[in-house]
Design a protein around this motif. Structure first.
Motif, PDB file in Angstrom:
ATOM      1  N   GLY A   1       0.826  -1.198   0.000  1.00  9.53           N
ATOM      2  CA  GLY A   1       0.000   0.000   0.000  1.00  9.53           C
ATOM      3  C   GLY A   1       0.856   1.242   0.000  1.00  9.53           C
ATOM      4  O   GLY A   1       2.026   1.182   0.376  1.00  9.53           O
ATOM      5  N   PRO A   2       0.253   2.356  -0.403  1.00  8.17           N
ATOM      6  CA  PRO A   2       1.013   3.613  -0.443  1.00  8.17           C
ATOM      7  C   PRO A   2       1.440   4.054   0.955  1.00  8.17           C
ATOM      8  O   PRO A   2       0.895   3.584   1.952  1.00  8.17           O
ATOM      9  N   ASN A   3       2.387   4.971   1.029  1.00  7.71           N
ATOM     10  CA  ASN A   3       2.833   5.506   2.310  1.00  7.71           C
ATOM     11  C   ASN A   3       1.697   6.219   3.017  1.00  7.71           C
ATOM     12  O   ASN A   3       0.848   6.834   2.384  1.00  7.71           O
ATOM     13  N   GLY A   4       1.677   6.087   4.329  1.00  6.09           N
ATOM     14  CA  GLY A   4       0.691   6.806   5.132  1.00  6.09           C
ATOM     15  C   GLY A   4      -0.658   6.132   5.216  1.00  6.09           C
ATOM     16  O   GLY A   4      -1.624   6.699   5.720  1.00  6.09           O
ATOM     17  N   THR A   5      -0.741   4.896   4.767  1.00 10.01           N
ATOM     18  CA  THR A   5      -2.026   4.210   4.706  1.00 10.01           C
ATOM     19  C   THR A   5      -2.318   3.432   5.998  1.00 10.01           C
ATOM     20  O   THR A   5      -3.410   2.915   6.187  1.00 10.01           O
ATOM     21  N   GLY A   6      -1.302   3.341   6.873  1.00 14.89           N
ATOM     22  CA  GLY A   6      -1.526   2.705   8.180  1.00 14.89           C
ATOM     23  C   GLY A   6      -0.870   1.345   8.353  1.00 14.89           C
ATOM     24  O   GLY A   6      -1.184   0.628   9.313  1.00 14.89           O
ATOM     25  N   LYS A   7       0.059   0.992   7.478  1.00 17.16           N
ATOM     26  CA  LYS A   7       0.688  -0.332   7.546  1.00 17.16           C
ATOM     27  C   LYS A   7       1.518  -0.498   8.828  1.00 17.16           C
ATOM     28  O   LYS A   7       1.395  -1.505   9.525  1.00 17.16           O
ATOM     29  N   SER A   8       2.360   0.495   9.109  1.00 21.12           N
ATOM     30  CA  SER A   8       3.181   0.408  10.328  1.00 21.12           C
ATOM     31  C   SER A   8       2.311   0.499  11.575  1.00 21.12           C
ATOM     32  O   SER A   8       2.554  -0.192  12.567  1.00 21.12           O
ATOM     33  N   THR A   9       1.286   1.341  11.509  1.00 21.09           N
ATOM     34  CA  THR A   9       0.357   1.476  12.637  1.00 21.09           C
ATOM     35  C   THR A   9      -0.284   0.126  12.950  1.00 21.09           C
ATOM     36  O   THR A   9      -0.369  -0.281  14.112  1.00 21.09           O
ATOM     37  N   LEU A  10      -0.702  -0.576  11.925  1.00 23.69           N
ATOM     38  CA  LEU A  10      -1.313  -1.900  12.100  1.00 23.69           C
ATOM     39  C   LEU A  10      -0.355  -2.835  12.838  1.00 23.69           C
ATOM     40  O   LEU A  10      -0.731  -3.461  13.838  1.00 23.69           O
ATOM     41  N   SER A  11       0.899  -2.922  12.354  1.00 25.07           N
ATOM     42  CA  SER A  11       1.826  -3.887  12.941  1.00 25.07           C
ATOM     43  C   SER A  11       2.209  -3.494  14.366  1.00 25.07           C
ATOM     44  O   SER A  11       2.300  -4.346  15.243  1.00 25.07           O
ATOM     45  N   LYS A  12       2.398  -2.200  14.612  1.00 26.18           N
ATOM     46  CA  LYS A  12       2.782  -1.779  15.959  1.00 26.18           C
ATOM     47  C   LYS A  12       1.631  -1.949  16.949  1.00 26.18           C
ATOM     48  O   LYS A  12       1.850  -2.296  18.107  1.00 26.18           O
ATOM     49  N   ALA A  13       0.408  -1.696  16.500  1.00 23.34           N
ATOM     50  CA  ALA A  13      -0.748  -1.885  17.378  1.00 23.34           C
ATOM     51  C   ALA A  13      -0.885  -3.360  17.766  1.00 23.34           C
ATOM     52  O   ALA A  13      -1.151  -3.684  18.921  1.00 23.34           O
ATOM     53  N   ILE A  14      -0.658  -4.247  16.803  1.00 24.87           N
ATOM     54  CA  ILE A  14      -0.769  -5.679  17.095  1.00 24.87           C
ATOM     55  C   ILE A  14       0.326  -6.114  18.074  1.00 24.87           C
ATOM     56  O   ILE A  14       0.102  -6.921  18.971  1.00 24.87           O
ATOM     57  N   ALA A  15       1.526  -5.523  17.902  1.00 19.98           N
ATOM     58  CA  ALA A  15       2.628  -5.868  18.804  1.00 19.98           C
ATOM     59  C   ALA A  15       2.420  -5.291  20.207  1.00 19.98           C
ATOM     60  O   ALA A  15       3.032  -5.747  21.160  1.00 19.98           O
ATOM     61  N   GLY A  16       1.565  -4.260  20.322  1.00 22.76           N
ATOM     62  CA  GLY A  16       1.254  -3.715  21.645  1.00 22.76           C
ATOM     63  C   GLY A  16       1.938  -2.402  21.974  1.00 22.76           C
ATOM     64  O   GLY A  16       2.121  -2.064  23.145  1.00 22.76           O
ATOM     65  N   HIS A  17       2.321  -1.645  20.956  1.00 24.36           N
ATOM     66  CA  HIS A  17       2.949  -0.338  21.178  1.00 24.36           C
ATOM     67  C   HIS A  17       1.988   0.596  21.920  1.00 24.36           C
ATOM     68  O   HIS A  17       0.838   0.744  21.509  1.00 24.36           O
ATOM     69  N   PRO A  18       2.459   1.227  23.003  1.00 22.88           N
ATOM     70  CA  PRO A  18       1.544   2.028  23.843  1.00 22.88           C
ATOM     71  C   PRO A  18       0.965   3.276  23.175  1.00 22.88           C
ATOM     72  O   PRO A  18      -0.059   3.792  23.628  1.00 22.88           O
ATOM     73  N   ASP A  19       1.580   3.787  22.096  1.00 21.01           N
ATOM     74  CA  ASP A  19       1.051   4.999  21.447  1.00 21.01           C
ATOM     75  C   ASP A  19      -0.181   4.724  20.599  1.00 21.01           C
ATOM     76  O   ASP A  19      -0.833   5.661  20.133  1.00 21.01           O
ATOM     77  N   TYR A  20      -0.463   3.454  20.351  1.00 21.33           N
ATOM     78  CA  TYR A  20      -1.532   3.114  19.419  1.00 21.33           C
ATOM     79  C   TYR A  20      -2.700   2.510  20.183  1.00 21.33           C
ATOM     80  O   TYR A  20      -2.548   1.522  20.888  1.00 21.33           O
ATOM     81  N   THR A  21      -3.861   3.113  20.055  1.00 21.90           N
ATOM     82  CA  THR A  21      -5.034   2.655  20.790  1.00 21.90           C
ATOM     83  C   THR A  21      -5.940   1.832  19.885  1.00 21.90           C
ATOM     84  O   THR A  21      -6.371   2.318  18.832  1.00 21.90           O
ATOM     85  N   ILE A  22      -6.210   0.627  20.303  1.00 22.68           N
ATOM     86  CA  ILE A  22      -7.170  -0.196  19.566  1.00 22.68           C
ATOM     87  C   ILE A  22      -8.549   0.134  20.118  1.00 22.68           C
ATOM     88  O   ILE A  22      -8.840  -0.112  21.286  1.00 22.68           O
TER      89      ILE A  22
END
Ligand code: ADP
Ligand code: MG
Length: 252
Positions: free
Chosen positions: A37-58
């Motif tokens: 997917g293009p840049n800025g579409t949320g790919k890194s956000t998806l992976s970090k949220a699944i890993a449990g990064h505290p900045d990302y709220t599910i």
């Protein structure tokens, strides 16, 4: 029996901005899925949220391993449940050698009261390094400190080889690599691939998928998967660009 990683209608926000907007995907061990997917579409956000990064709220949806939600548990427990994330931008940790870093990570994955055997650890480490064609000198260097792009990514693959996850999310493992480094890194992933591992390869470009052939390809756009197919979809994207997907979306 194959294990499964299920992402169910996941919504992720950073602050009050929704980035992942209802994404569903199931990956089984033995499968390789590419998310493009293009840049800025949320790919890194998806992976970090699944890993449990505290900045990302599910905010809604669920992520399950073998039917059990992992959202209520800490990142280290998620790792124990079999999850691994190779970062798009691996952090530098001056003063901590790779050998000690991976040893600590393995020790942390073990149960209370279990002790990692040093001899067995180094034997395994050197075995994996040989497999990945990594020089022994590498282990005494500080984690990613002054590393080239290719060395950083190889360090991620070595961690993955040692931690033996059931599900690996690899975020743009190809970014910043020249063709030789790309080949070495993909050879490493191809060696780790197998019935016991499910892989999510996140990539912007089709190039990596010439080396690591996916079973399924998904196009992510504005926080959702908007198109899925087999490996031919990646070639189609390479030829027609992401604008083609956008036009199709507008038509639909
Ligand atoms: P991709 O990996 O597909 O390029 P990202 O997940 O990195 O996309 O980013 C998606 C959106 O979220 C972008 O608009 C980006 O600016 C924003 N974003 C990502 N991480 C953060 C953060 N830590 N703080 C604020 N905004 C962020
Ligand atoms: Mg990214």
């Amino acid at each position: 029996m194959a294990s499964s990683l299920e992402i169910k209608n996941l919504h992720v926000s950073i602050g009050d901005k929704e980035i992942v907007k209802g994404l569903s995907l199931t990956v089984k061990t033995g499968e390789v899925h590419a998310i493009m997917g293009p840049n800025g579409t949320g790919k890194s956000t998806l992976s970090k949220a699944i890993a449990g990064h505290p900045d990302y709220t599910i905010t809604s949806g669920d992520v399950l391993i073998d039917g059990k939600s992992i959202l209520g548990i800490e990142p280290d427990e998620r790792a124990r449940a079999g999850l691994f994330l190779a970062f798009q931008y691996p952090a530098e940790i001056p003063g901590v050698s790779i050998a000690n870093f991976i040893r600590a990570a393995l020790q942390a994955k073990m149960g209370e009261g279990e002790e990692l055997d040093a001899t067995a650890y180094y034997k395994k480490l050197y075995q994996k390094m040989d497999m990945l064609q990594i020089d022994r000198k590498f282990t005494s260097r500080a984690v990613n400190d002054g590393f080239s792009g290719g060395e950083k990514k190889r360090c991620e693959i070595l961690q993955m080889a040692m931690l033996e996850p059931r599900f690996a999310m690899m975020d743009e493992t190809d970014s910043g690599l020249d063709i030789d480094a790309l080949r070495i890194v993909s050879d490493g992933v191809n060696q780790l691939k197998g019935d016991a591992l499910g892989v999510i390869m996140i990539t912007h470009y089709q190039r990596l998928l010439n080396y690591i052939v996916p079973d399924h390809v998904h196009v992510m756009w504005d926080g959702r998967i908007v198109k899925s197919g087999d490996k031919s979809l990646a070639l189609e994207l390479e030829a027609k660009g992401y604008e083609w997907v956008k036009k199709e979306l507008i038509k639909a």
